[in-house]
Design a protein around this motif. Structure first.
Motif, PDB file in Angstrom:
ATOM      1  N   LEU A   1      54.758  79.392  50.303  1.00 40.14           N
ATOM      2  CA  LEU A   1      54.913  80.365  51.513  1.00 40.14           C
ATOM      3  C   LEU A   1      54.264  80.002  52.464  1.00 40.14           C
ATOM      4  O   LEU A   1      54.905  80.442  53.727  1.00 40.14           O
ATOM      5  CB  LEU A   1      54.973  82.154  50.742  1.00 40.14           C
ATOM      6  N   LEU A   2      53.156  80.441  52.893  1.00 46.43           N
ATOM      7  CA  LEU A   2      52.651  79.636  54.377  1.00 46.43           C
ATOM      8  C   LEU A   2      53.362  79.315  55.165  1.00 46.43           C
ATOM      9  O   LEU A   2      53.392  78.957  55.837  1.00 46.43           O
ATOM     10  CB  LEU A   2      51.253  78.616  53.717  1.00 46.43           C
ATOM     11  N   VAL A   3      53.564  78.119  54.013  1.00 47.26           N
ATOM     12  CA  VAL A   3      54.579  76.601  55.118  1.00 47.26           C
ATOM     13  C   VAL A   3      56.194  77.800  55.611  1.00 47.26           C
ATOM     14  O   VAL A   3      56.063  76.682  56.858  1.00 47.26           O
ATOM     15  CB  VAL A   3      54.333  75.137  54.228  1.00 47.26           C
ATOM     16  N   ALA A   4      56.286  77.993  54.685  1.00 48.20           N
ATOM     17  CA  ALA A   4      57.943  78.336  55.331  1.00 48.20           C
ATOM     18  C   ALA A   4      57.639  79.521  55.925  1.00 48.20           C
ATOM     19  O   ALA A   4      58.216  79.471  57.089  1.00 48.20           O
ATOM     20  CB  ALA A   4      58.740  79.143  53.813  1.00 48.20           C
ATOM     21  N   ALA A   5      56.488  80.395  56.249  1.00 44.58           N
ATOM     22  CA  ALA A   5      56.205  81.137  57.301  1.00 44.58           C
ATOM     23  C   ALA A   5      56.261  80.890  58.495  1.00 44.58           C
ATOM     24  O   ALA A   5      56.320  80.767  59.368  1.00 44.58           O
ATOM     25  CB  ALA A   5      54.835  81.873  56.475  1.00 44.58           C
ATOM     26  N   ALA A   6      55.277  79.227  58.726  1.00 42.83           N
ATOM     27  CA  ALA A   6      55.284  78.585  59.911  1.00 42.83           C
ATOM     28  C   ALA A   6      56.460  77.698  60.248  1.00 42.83           C
ATOM     29  O   ALA A   6      56.866  77.433  61.644  1.00 42.83           O
ATOM     30  CB  ALA A   6      54.558  77.242  59.419  1.00 42.83           C
ATOM     31  N   MET A   7      57.484  78.023  59.069  1.00 41.95           N
ATOM     32  CA  MET A   7      58.763  77.600  59.384  1.00 41.95           C
ATOM     33  C   MET A   7      59.443  78.424  60.737  1.00 41.95           C
ATOM     34  O   MET A   7      60.315  78.421  61.692  1.00 41.95           O
ATOM     35  CB  MET A   7      59.858  76.716  58.305  1.00 41.95           C
TER      36      MET A   7
END
Length: 259
Positions: free
Chosen positions: A69-75
Motif C-alpha cells: 500500500l505504501l508503494v501504491a500510494a506513491a504511484m
C-alpha cells in the motif's frame, strides 16, 4: 537533451511556495488515508485471511499488505501530480510559458516539476511509513529503505505521465489512464495478493509493471527477506522507467514550449 540548471531549483521553490496554501489538507490526507486502509484491509480483512491458509511464507496479512500500500500510494500521488497539473500549466494557466519568460529552459521546468513530485511522494510516503510502523507491520529495520523505493517508484510513473500530459490538448485521456492502467495495476500488481495467484498471462503482465517491482522490493525490505540480486533488478527496472520517461518528457516539453 539539455541538462537542467539553477533555474530548476528556482521553479521547484516556486512550486513549494504554491504548496503552502494547501499543505494542511494534503498532510491530513497523507496520514488519514493509510490509517483507514491499514485498519480496514490490514486488521479486519487481514484477520479473516490469517484464520485461513494465509499468504505464502506464513506472513501475517497486515505485514504483507502494508508495504504494498505504501508503494501504491506513491504511484497514485506521482500520477496525480503529473497529469492535470502538467496539462494545466501548459494549456490553462500557462505557468510554464511564464517560467520560460525568465532565463529558464524547458529542461529546468521538467527538473523543477520532478523535484516537486519527489517532495510530495517522499513526504506522503514518510507519513505512511510512520503509520505502518505504529501498526506493527514492519518486521525488519530495513523497512526504512522502503521510503527511497517508494520515491523511485513514484518517479517511474511521474516521468512518463508527464510526457503523456505534455502531448495532450484535452484532459479526457486522464480518465482512461486511471481506468485502464492505474486502477488495474493497483489491484493486480501484487499489492493485495501474490501475483502467482493470477492466470499465467496476467502474472507475467504484472511482472512487467513498475508497480510490481516497487511493491516486491518494499515488501522484501519490510519483511527482512531482501536479497542483493533481486533488489538490484527491481531498482534497475524502476530506474529504467524513470530515465526513459524523463527523456521522453524532456523531448515533448521542448517541442511544445519552444516554437
Amino acid at each position: 537533451m539539455a541538462l537542467p540548471g539553477p533555474a530548476a531549483t528556482s521553479f521547484f521553490v516556486q512550486r513549494l511556495t504554491a504548496h503552502r496554501h494547501f499543505w494542511r489538507s494534503s498532510a491530513i490526507g497523507s496520514v488519514l488515508e493509510p490509517v483507514l486502509f491499514l485498519a480496514a484491509m490490514g486488521l479486519t480483512l487481514g484477520g479473516l485471511v490469517d484464520r485461513g491458509p494465509g499468504v505464502p511464507g506464513g506472513v501475517g496479512y497486515l505485514a504483507f499488505l502494508a508495504p504494498g500500500l505504501l508503494v501504491a500510494a506513491a504511484m497514485q500521488t506521482a500520477t496525480g501530480e503529473s497529469s492535470y497539473p502538467v496539462l494545466g500549466a501548459l494549456k490553462w494557466d500557462r505557468l510554464y510559458e511564464a517560467v520560460l519568460a525568465t532565463p529558464a529552459r524547458p529542461a529546468d521546468v521538467l527538473a523543477g516539476h520532478l523535484l516537486y513530485v519527489a517532495f510530495r511522494v517522499t513526504t506522503s510516503a514518510a507519513a505512511f511509513l510512520v503509520v505502518l510502523v505504529l501498526f506493527g507491520a514492519a518486521a525488519s529495520p530495513l523497512v526504512v529503505l522502503a521510503l527511497p523505493v517508494a520515491l523511485l517508484t513514484g518517479l517511474a510513473f511521474a516521468a512518463p505521465v508527464s510526457a503523456m500530459a505534455a502531448r495532450l490538448e484535452e484532459d479526457a485521456a486522464f480518465a482512461a489512464l486511471q481506468r485502464f492502467l492505474i486502477v488495474p495495476m493497483f489491484l493486480f500488481s501484487g499489492t493485495f495478493f501474490p501475483v502467482t495467484q493470477l492466470p499465467v498471462v496476467l502474472e507475467w503482465t504484472a511482472y512487467a509493471t513498475p508497480l510490481w517491482h516497487g511493491v516486491a522490493l518494499a515488501r522484501d525490505l519490510a519483511l527482512g527477506t531482501a536479497e542483493a540480486g533481486s533488489a538490484l533488478l527491481h531498482v534497475g527496472y524502476l530506474a529504467l522507467w524513470t530515465a526513459a520517461g524523463t527523456w521522453l518528457a524532456a523531448r515533448t516539453l521542448q517541442r511544445r514550449l519552444v516554437r
